[in-house]
Design a protein around this motif. Structure first.
Motif, short mmCIF file in Angstrom:
data_model
loop_
_atom_site.label_atom_id
_atom_site.label_comp_id
_atom_site.label_asym_id
_atom_site.label_seq_id
_atom_site.Cartn_x
_atom_site.Cartn_y
_atom_site.Cartn_z
N ALA A 1 0.79 -1.23 0.00
CA ALA A 1 0.00 0.00 0.00
C ALA A 1 0.82 1.28 0.00
O ALA A 1 0.29 2.36 -0.24
CB ALA A 1 -0.95 0.00 1.21
N PRO B 1 3.13 4.36 -1.13
CA PRO B 1 3.23 5.04 -2.42
C PRO B 1 4.59 4.80 -3.06
O PRO B 1 5.56 4.44 -2.39
CB PRO B 1 3.04 6.51 -2.05
CG PRO B 1 3.47 6.61 -0.63
CD PRO B 1 3.09 5.31 0.01
N TYR C 1 0.56 -0.67 -8.80
CA TYR C 1 0.38 -0.03 -7.50
C TYR C 1 -1.09 -0.06 -7.09
O TYR C 1 -1.99 -0.16 -7.94
CB TYR C 1 0.90 1.42 -7.54
CG TYR C 1 2.40 1.50 -7.56
CD1 TYR C 1 3.14 1.41 -6.38
CD2 TYR C 1 3.10 1.66 -8.76
CE1 TYR C 1 4.53 1.49 -6.39
CE2 TYR C 1 4.49 1.74 -8.79
CZ TYR C 1 5.19 1.65 -7.59
OH TYR C 1 6.57 1.71 -7.61
N GLN C 2 -1.32 0.07 -5.78
CA GLN C 2 -2.69 0.05 -5.28
C GLN C 2 -3.40 1.38 -5.50
O GLN C 2 -4.63 1.45 -5.44
CB GLN C 2 -2.69 -0.32 -3.79
CG GLN C 2 -2.20 -1.74 -3.53
CD GLN C 2 -2.37 -2.18 -2.10
OE1 GLN C 2 -3.28 -1.74 -1.41
NE2 GLN C 2 -1.49 -3.06 -1.66
N GLN C 3 -2.66 2.45 -5.75
CA GLN C 3 -3.26 3.75 -6.04
C GLN C 3 -3.70 3.80 -7.52
O GLN C 3 -3.21 3.02 -8.35
CB GLN C 3 -2.26 4.88 -5.77
CG GLN C 3 -1.82 4.99 -4.32
CD GLN C 3 -0.76 3.97 -3.92
OE1 GLN C 3 -0.11 3.37 -4.79
NE2 GLN C 3 -0.58 3.74 -2.63
N ASP C 4 -4.59 4.73 -7.84
CA ASP C 4 -4.88 4.93 -9.26
C ASP C 4 -3.75 5.74 -9.88
O ASP C 4 -2.79 6.13 -9.19
CB ASP C 4 -6.25 5.59 -9.46
CG ASP C 4 -6.32 7.04 -8.99
OD1 ASP C 4 -5.26 7.66 -8.77
OD2 ASP C 4 -7.44 7.56 -8.83
N GLY D 1 -2.25 8.83 -8.29
CA GLY D 1 -1.57 8.70 -7.02
C GLY D 1 -0.20 8.06 -7.12
O GLY D 1 0.41 7.72 -6.10
N VAL D 2 0.29 7.88 -8.35
CA VAL D 2 1.61 7.26 -8.55
C VAL D 2 2.55 8.29 -9.18
O VAL D 2 2.30 8.78 -10.29
CB VAL D 2 1.52 6.01 -9.45
CG1 VAL D 2 2.91 5.40 -9.65
CG2 VAL D 2 0.57 4.98 -8.85
N GLY E 1 -1.36 1.70 -12.32
CA GLY E 1 -2.17 1.91 -11.14
C GLY E 1 -3.46 1.14 -11.28
O GLY E 1 -3.76 0.56 -12.33
N THR E 2 -4.25 1.11 -10.23
CA THR E 2 -5.51 0.39 -10.28
C THR E 2 -6.57 1.20 -11.00
O THR E 2 -6.51 2.44 -11.06
CB THR E 2 -6.01 0.05 -8.86
OG1 THR E 2 -6.11 1.26 -8.11
CG2 THR E 2 -5.07 -0.90 -8.17
N ASP F 1 -10.98 -2.60 -9.30
CA ASP F 1 -9.68 -2.73 -8.65
C ASP F 1 -9.14 -4.15 -8.83
O ASP F 1 -9.74 -5.12 -8.35
CB ASP F 1 -9.82 -2.41 -7.17
CG ASP F 1 -8.48 -2.30 -6.45
OD1 ASP F 1 -7.56 -3.08 -6.78
OD2 ASP F 1 -8.35 -1.45 -5.55
#
Length: 638
Positions: A500, A502, A543-546, A549-550, A576-577, A582
């Motif tokens: 999780a 970043p 990554y778990q962020q969209d 957020g990366v 990203g997701t 997701d």
């Protein structure tokens, strides 16, 4: 698609630059080759297409016909095969010209008047959303054309050698131990024989395979006892479901499997000709097209078929036969030597056509053996890798035959013989994953790990195909299917699903990136000097962020390799997701992160924690040989 990394490209980017043996490729078949493939059917052409991506491997494919196949007997394309077409770059084009199956209709005798038929049920073809790809119907010849185009556009510039028939082979010693006798079937040299020496031979020469006979394999199984007439026709008809896939059962006239064909008018019918007596001696094969049409009209009563044109027809008897091995290593020799000769497709498994599996399973045979031969011959992997082909594909063929026995038996039953009136459609729905091509599950082996950490990614079962899911590419914000970014270039895929934290933060994924980029135990350390860092392994991070957020600048360099002669930073491996779907939720991926290893033929080989670098190194250690080949012999596709 990456294609400007070697300089500006103004033409068709699907045409890869010629490399290795593709530079000044000889027109005539050489006397010595690395791989000789016999037969340009589905299994042979996919083997050749995969090997066409290995510029350092001399592969030739011979065909006794004088040119391309004009009319193919197979036509059903399962979703798993369309996934494969995506990897070879032509899924969208073949979908556009194909017939798409979305429903299947079932017709049975009218209870009020059994002499006529009525529609009894409709079922969705893929009620569970098994794949984002459709179930298609398209002429086998077109499938072969697309793979042929891919080969011709590959670095090796591969094309079939037509007009050459396999006669025999012998396995001896030396650098090219397999001596093959071929004969010209046309032209000024018709009837003359010639010898070709090969390191490996792949027999894709059909149910009457001479390659199979040359290595002492025999087919065993049930004798044929039921006959079917099959015809591709254009007709005027009042049957309302002529453009739907249908299973039609009459009261006493037999059954029909109706398959609409591409193009809006053509359709195929498998027409039940009944039981074949033990003293038939092949007489049923002389059934005329007029008799098949008459039988079809009797089955569809009160509707009629006025056949205006017959594109193709045949009569066949259902038989289920399988060889006990798919290579030339005898049972007594197991563990003492590696194979030199392989058989694929109908050469090692035959069954009915009504489950639509023959071409599809054959193509997966070719995909399986193709990358393995490429890795061994290019120096990536030891010869022991080749022993996994027969072990894996023989089990798949056995499962197919077991399934087809049930399906073909149900199709041949009379309506009154069913204990449950809906038994046929219930079976069709219940087993949808099998005919779609997604039941294959390889057992633990050299290239499939034990599923010790399956709980970290429950939606990616080890041994089964990698099921795609939506993601967003960070560098350009594009929403994509993750699995669609894997091309048939012979590379292993390592998907790194981040924790999780970043990008740029100290975290398990950052530690993993450092290890895979710089550790001498990393599989990337085997990449040949001078080749792109991702020449053998395609490492992607999700990554778990969209995507917003990366921070792409903070992403570790391991996921942004420098490629090509200009050492350009490749940014398209960072995802990203998708907020609407997701991938971590869709595929049951642990929020602490996971590593999913996928083979070149799209099957999941391992699932590991981000911290299990020693286990990842241990998995790849027996599969890798130190990279010593010159860079021009490395895979140039991305």
């Amino acid at each position: 698609m990456q294609f400007h990394h070697h300089g500006y490209v103004s033409g068709d980017p699907r045409i890869q630059p010629a490399a290795g043996v593709g530079i000044d490729r000889p027109t005539d078949l050489p006397d010595e080759v690395d791989v000789l493939i016999v037969g340009t059917g589905p299994a042979g052409i996919v083997t050749a297409a995969q090997l066409s991506q290995f510029p350092g491997v001399t592969t030739r494919i011979v065909e006794r016909r004088g040119g391309r196949l004009a009319i193919g007997q197979a036509d059903g394309i399962q979703a798993r095969s369309v996934e494969t077409f995506q990897a070879f770059g032509f899924a969208e084009r073949i979908i556009a010209e194909a017939y798409r199956i979305t429903e299947m209709a079932f017709w049975k005798p009218d209870p009020a008047n059994p002499a006529t038929i009525v529609r009894s049920a409709r079922t969705l073809d893929d009620p569970g959303g098994i794949s984002e790809f459709p179930h298609l119907i398209v002429n086998q010849a077109r499938v072969l054309d697309y793979f042929g185009e891919f080969m011709a556009n590959s670095p090796t510039r591969m094309t079939p050698d037509y007009g050459l028939e396999f006669r025999s082979l012998a396995v001896g010693e030396g650098d090219y131990p397999v001596t093959v006798t071929l004969a010209h079937t046309a032209g000024p040299d018709e009837g003359q024989e010639r010898l070709v020496r090969a390191k490996y031979v792949v027999g894709a020469d059909g149910a009457r395979s001479k390659v199979r006979a040359s290595i002492g394999c025999t087919m065993a199984g049930d004798q044929a006892n039921h006959a079917w007439g099959v015809m591709d026709v254009l007709a005027s008809t009042d049957f309302p479901d002529i453009r739907l896939k249908c299973a039609i059962q009459s009261h006493d006239g037999g059954s029909i499997l109706l398959i609409p064909r591409e193009g809006g008018h053509l359709f195929r019918m498998y027409v039940d000709l009944g039981e074949v007596g033990p003293d038939d001696k092949g007489a049923v094969r002389s059934t005329s097209i007029e008799q098949i049409i008459a039988k079809a009209n009797a089955i569809v009563h009160p509707y009629t078929l006025d056949v205006r044109n017959v594109a193709w027809h045949s009569v066949y008897e259902v038989g289920h036969r399988l060889t006990d091995r798919f290579d030339d290593v005898l049972p007594a020799e197991l563990g003492t030597r590696t194979p030199r000769v392989f058989i694929t497709g109908d050469a090692c498994h035959t069954h009915s056509a009504k489950a639509g599996q023959g071409m599809n399973v054959s193509m997966q045979d070719g995909f399986n053996i193709g990358w393995k031969l490429g890795h061994v011959l290019e120096g990536r992997s030891p010869e022991s890798l080749l022993s996994t082909y027969s072990a894996e594909r023989q089990v798949v063929a056995k499962n197919l035959i077991d399934f087809d026995k049930v399906w073909s038996t149900l199709m041949a039953k009379k309506p009154e013989e069913f204990e449950n009136p809906s038994e046929l459609e219930d079976f069709y729905v219940r087993t949808a994953e099998f005919p779609a091509g997604f039941m294959t599950e390889y057992s633990p082996s050299l290239i499939v790990a034990e599923a010790a950490h399956q709980n970290l990614a429950t939606g990616f079962p080890v041994g089964k195909r990698f099921k795609s899911a939506p993601v967003q590419r960070v560098c350009d914000t594009n929403p994509l299917q993750l699995g669609h970014q894997a091309t048939a270039d012979g590379r292993w895929r390592i998907y790194v699903f981040a924790d999780a934290a970043p990008a740029g933060a100290q975290s398990p994924v950052a530690d993993f990136a450092e290890w895979i980029a710089n550790s001498p135990d990393s599989p990337l350390a085997a990449t040949p000097s001078g080749a792109d860092r991702d020449a053998w392994f395609d490492v992607k991070v999700i990554y778990q962020q969209d995507h917003t957020g990366v921070d792409i600048g903070a992403v570790p360099a391991a996921f942004k390799p420098e490629v090509g002669p200009f050492k350009l930073t490749y940014l398209e491996k960072v995802y990203g997701t998708d907020p609407k779907a997701d991938i971590f939720d869709l595929r049951g991926i642990d929020r602490g992160g996971a590593v999913v290893v996928v083979r070149p033929d799209q099957y999941v080989a391992n699932v590991l924690p981000l911290t299990a670098t020693a286990e990842l190194a241990e998995f790849f250690a027996p599969l890798l040989q130190s990279g010593t080949r010159a860079p021009e012999f490395q895979n140039s596709a991305k």
